[in-house]
Design a protein around this motif. Structure first.
Motif, PDB file in Angstrom:
ATOM      1  N   TYR A  85       2.546  -7.498  -3.276  1.00  0.00           N
ATOM      2  CA  TYR A  85       2.299  -7.375  -1.835  1.00  0.00           C
ATOM      3  C   TYR A  85       3.477  -6.707  -1.142  1.00  0.00           C
ATOM      4  O   TYR A  85       4.612  -7.124  -1.294  1.00  0.00           O
ATOM      5  N   TRP A  86       3.175  -5.645  -0.383  1.00  0.00           N
ATOM      6  CA  TRP A  86       4.199  -4.951   0.391  1.00  0.00           C
ATOM      7  C   TRP A  86       3.552  -4.252   1.568  1.00  0.00           C
ATOM      8  O   TRP A  86       2.342  -4.084   1.630  1.00  0.00           O
ATOM      9  N   ASP A  87       4.373  -3.848   2.513  1.00  0.00           N
ATOM     10  CA  ASP A  87       3.925  -3.124   3.701  1.00  0.00           C
ATOM     11  C   ASP A  87       4.522  -1.725   3.635  1.00  0.00           C
ATOM     12  O   ASP A  87       5.745  -1.563   3.654  1.00  0.00           O
ATOM     13  N   VAL A  88       3.654  -0.737   3.536  1.00  0.00           N
ATOM     14  CA  VAL A  88       4.105   0.654   3.415  1.00  0.00           C
ATOM     15  C   VAL A  88       4.831   1.099   4.684  1.00  0.00           C
ATOM     16  O   VAL A  88       5.878   1.742   4.617  1.00  0.00           O
ATOM     17  N   ALA A  89       4.298   0.747   5.842  1.00  0.00           N
ATOM     18  CA  ALA A  89       4.873   1.206   7.112  1.00  0.00           C
ATOM     19  C   ALA A  89       6.297   0.701   7.326  1.00  0.00           C
ATOM     20  O   ALA A  89       7.175   1.447   7.750  1.00  0.00           O
ATOM     21  N   SER A  90       6.532  -0.565   7.022  1.00  0.00           N
ATOM     22  CA  SER A  90       7.867  -1.132   7.253  1.00  0.00           C
ATOM     23  C   SER A  90       8.725  -1.166   5.992  1.00  0.00           C
ATOM     24  O   SER A  90       9.892  -1.555   6.063  1.00  0.00           O
ATOM     25  N   GLN A  91       8.132  -0.789   4.832  1.00  0.00           N
ATOM     26  CA  GLN A  91       8.851  -0.761   3.563  1.00  0.00           C
ATOM     27  C   GLN A  91       9.457  -2.132   3.241  1.00  0.00           C
ATOM     28  O   GLN A  91      10.628  -2.257   2.890  1.00  0.00           O
ATOM     29  N   ARG A  92       8.608  -3.179   3.368  1.00  0.00           N
ATOM     30  CA  ARG A  92       9.044  -4.549   3.084  1.00  0.00           C
ATOM     31  C   ARG A  92       8.166  -5.148   1.995  1.00  0.00           C
ATOM     32  O   ARG A  92       6.977  -4.869   1.932  1.00  0.00           O
TER      33      ARG A  92
END
Length: 66
Positions: free
Chosen positions: A44-51
């Motif tokens: 699980y990660w967030d592409v927009a925030s790179q987290r």
């Protein structure tokens, strides 16, 4: 000399269908809990925030509108 990636944080570039390793390591840190996530367990990660996130619930919570 071979370098071991044991106990070293990785630096990743998160993309919609995967990630690219920028700096080799064996884990990343969860953006919410600061827990270590082994690279092979990262889902699980967030592409927009790179987290990165340790679970789907944490990712959902972090990305929910305030």
């Amino acid at each position: 000399m071979l370098m071991s990636n044991t106990d070293r944080p990785a630096r990743l570039h998160y993309m919609p269908n995967g990630f690219r390793v920028l700096t080799p390591g064996d884990h990343v840190t969860c953006a919410v809990t600061s827990a270590r996530i082994a690279i092979e367990d990262l889902r699980y990660w967030d592409v927009a925030s790179q987290r990165a996130f340790a679970s789907a619930a944490l990712a959902t919570e972090a990305m929910a509108p305030q």
